[in-house]
Design an enzyme around this catalytic site. Sequence first.
Site, PDB file in Angstrom:
ATOM      1  N   ASP A 144       0.568  -0.846  -0.301  1.00 59.76           N
ATOM      2  CA  ASP A 144      -0.115  -0.113  -0.025  1.00 59.76           C
ATOM      3  C   ASP A 144       0.715   1.414   0.194  1.00 59.76           C
ATOM      4  O   ASP A 144       2.126   1.054   1.185  1.00 59.76           O
ATOM      5  CB  ASP A 144      -1.335   0.112   1.577  1.00 59.76           C
ATOM      6  CG  ASP A 144      -1.530   0.827   0.971  1.00 59.76           C
ATOM      7  OD1 ASP A 144      -2.065   1.500  -0.142  1.00 59.76           O
ATOM      8  OD2 ASP A 144      -2.809   0.752   1.850  1.00 59.76           O
TER       9      ASP A 144
ATOM     10  N   HIS B  52       3.017   3.383  -8.671  1.00 59.36           N
ATOM     11  CA  HIS B  52       2.987   2.192  -9.303  1.00 59.36           C
ATOM     12  C   HIS B  52       4.224   1.893  -9.789  1.00 59.36           C
ATOM     13  O   HIS B  52       4.350   0.526  -9.300  1.00 59.36           O
ATOM     14  CB  HIS B  52       0.982   1.891  -9.966  1.00 59.36           C
ATOM     15  CG  HIS B  52       0.037   1.966  -9.256  1.00 59.36           C
ATOM     16  ND1 HIS B  52      -0.366   1.666  -8.323  1.00 59.36           N
ATOM     17  CD2 HIS B  52      -0.585   3.221  -8.984  1.00 59.36           C
ATOM     18  CE1 HIS B  52      -1.300   2.498  -7.467  1.00 59.36           C
ATOM     19  NE2 HIS B  52      -1.285   3.467  -8.353  1.00 59.36           N
TER      20      HIS B  52
ATOM     21  N   ARG C   4     -11.436   2.168  -8.714  1.00 62.41           N
ATOM     22  CA  ARG C   4     -10.657   3.856  -9.523  1.00 62.41           C
ATOM     23  C   ARG C   4     -10.735   4.372 -10.553  1.00 62.41           C
ATOM     24  O   ARG C   4     -11.611   3.559 -11.011  1.00 62.41           O
ATOM     25  CB  ARG C   4      -8.975   3.665  -8.683  1.00 62.41           C
ATOM     26  CG  ARG C   4      -8.581   2.872  -7.848  1.00 62.41           C
ATOM     27  CD  ARG C   4      -7.274   2.392  -7.569  1.00 62.41           C
ATOM     28  NE  ARG C   4      -7.448   1.944  -6.320  1.00 62.41           N
ATOM     29  CZ  ARG C   4      -6.128   1.848  -5.930  1.00 62.41           C
ATOM     30  NH1 ARG C   4      -4.537   2.318  -6.923  1.00 62.41           N
ATOM     31  NH2 ARG C   4      -5.333   1.629  -4.637  1.00 62.41           N
TER      32      ARG C   4
ATOM     33  N   LEU D 213      11.309 -19.819  -5.158  1.00 62.01           N
ATOM     34  CA  LEU D 213      11.198 -19.151  -4.445  1.00 62.01           C
ATOM     35  C   LEU D 213       9.228 -19.223  -5.216  1.00 62.01           C
ATOM     36  O   LEU D 213       9.422 -19.063  -6.251  1.00 62.01           O
ATOM     37  CB  LEU D 213      11.726 -17.686  -4.108  1.00 62.01           C
ATOM     38  CG  LEU D 213      10.495 -16.640  -3.808  1.00 62.01           C
ATOM     39  CD1 LEU D 213       9.929 -16.861  -2.135  1.00 62.01           C
ATOM     40  CD2 LEU D 213      10.545 -14.925  -4.405  1.00 62.01           C
TER      41      LEU D 213
END
Length: 247
Positions: free
Chosen positions: A25, A42, A76, A136
């Site tokens: 966030d 972003h 949005r 991962l």
Amino acid sequence: MASKDASDAAGPSGPRAEHVAIIMDGNGRWATSRGWPRLVGHRRGAERVREIVQACPGLGIRWLTIYAFSTENWKRSTEEVIGLMTLFGRYIESEAERLSAQGVRLRFIGGRARLEPRLRELMAAIEARTAGNTLLNLTVAINYGGRDELARAAARLAGDVAAGRLALADAGEAALAARLDTADLPDPDLVIRTSGETRTSNFLPWQAAYAEYEFTPTLWPDFTRDELAAIVARFTGRERRFGGAKA
């Protein structure tokens, strides 16, 4: 969906944060505080993902799940939504080779029907390309909402019962968990939210029932591997009883 008991999660110096989930966030606020468009934030946030992914194996993190776009984020502006979807596609294209070389398996959770066909194709392609990687496990939640996921899983469960594929007596917690988007992932040990907000925002409500939480005021573009390492180190000092009494 696999789960861990206290003995599985405990290491020599305390519990291990093997699965970390992050609510990323603050990208928009990071940009607007500098007088820049939200999409700049972003883009910087996507760069931060790369750094955090690289840091995880060295911190003992085997699974990383990140909240990229929620079912509520469609509210949005059209410009921001289109920009985000474009950014997701570019991230997949630009990171495919790097993730493959680093041994990272990438997969996505969330409803895909609303996404553009081209983006869905890119998602499927990189999932297939990295399926054999084990260093991962990176899971990206896109068009994801915990309630939506539970509703979809419940519908599948009900459908299997109605069709006779599952006995009603067997339609319990394990059966529902097996129909979640995260069915083949362990539950998160630690959930981190950046930017100072202290909400879970519909992120992994079922899976994170016994996760430890950490909320940091740092905006996501400023979240570093050093801060992640400090949070993981603090996690080892926590006592996780999973509903049991202290001995």
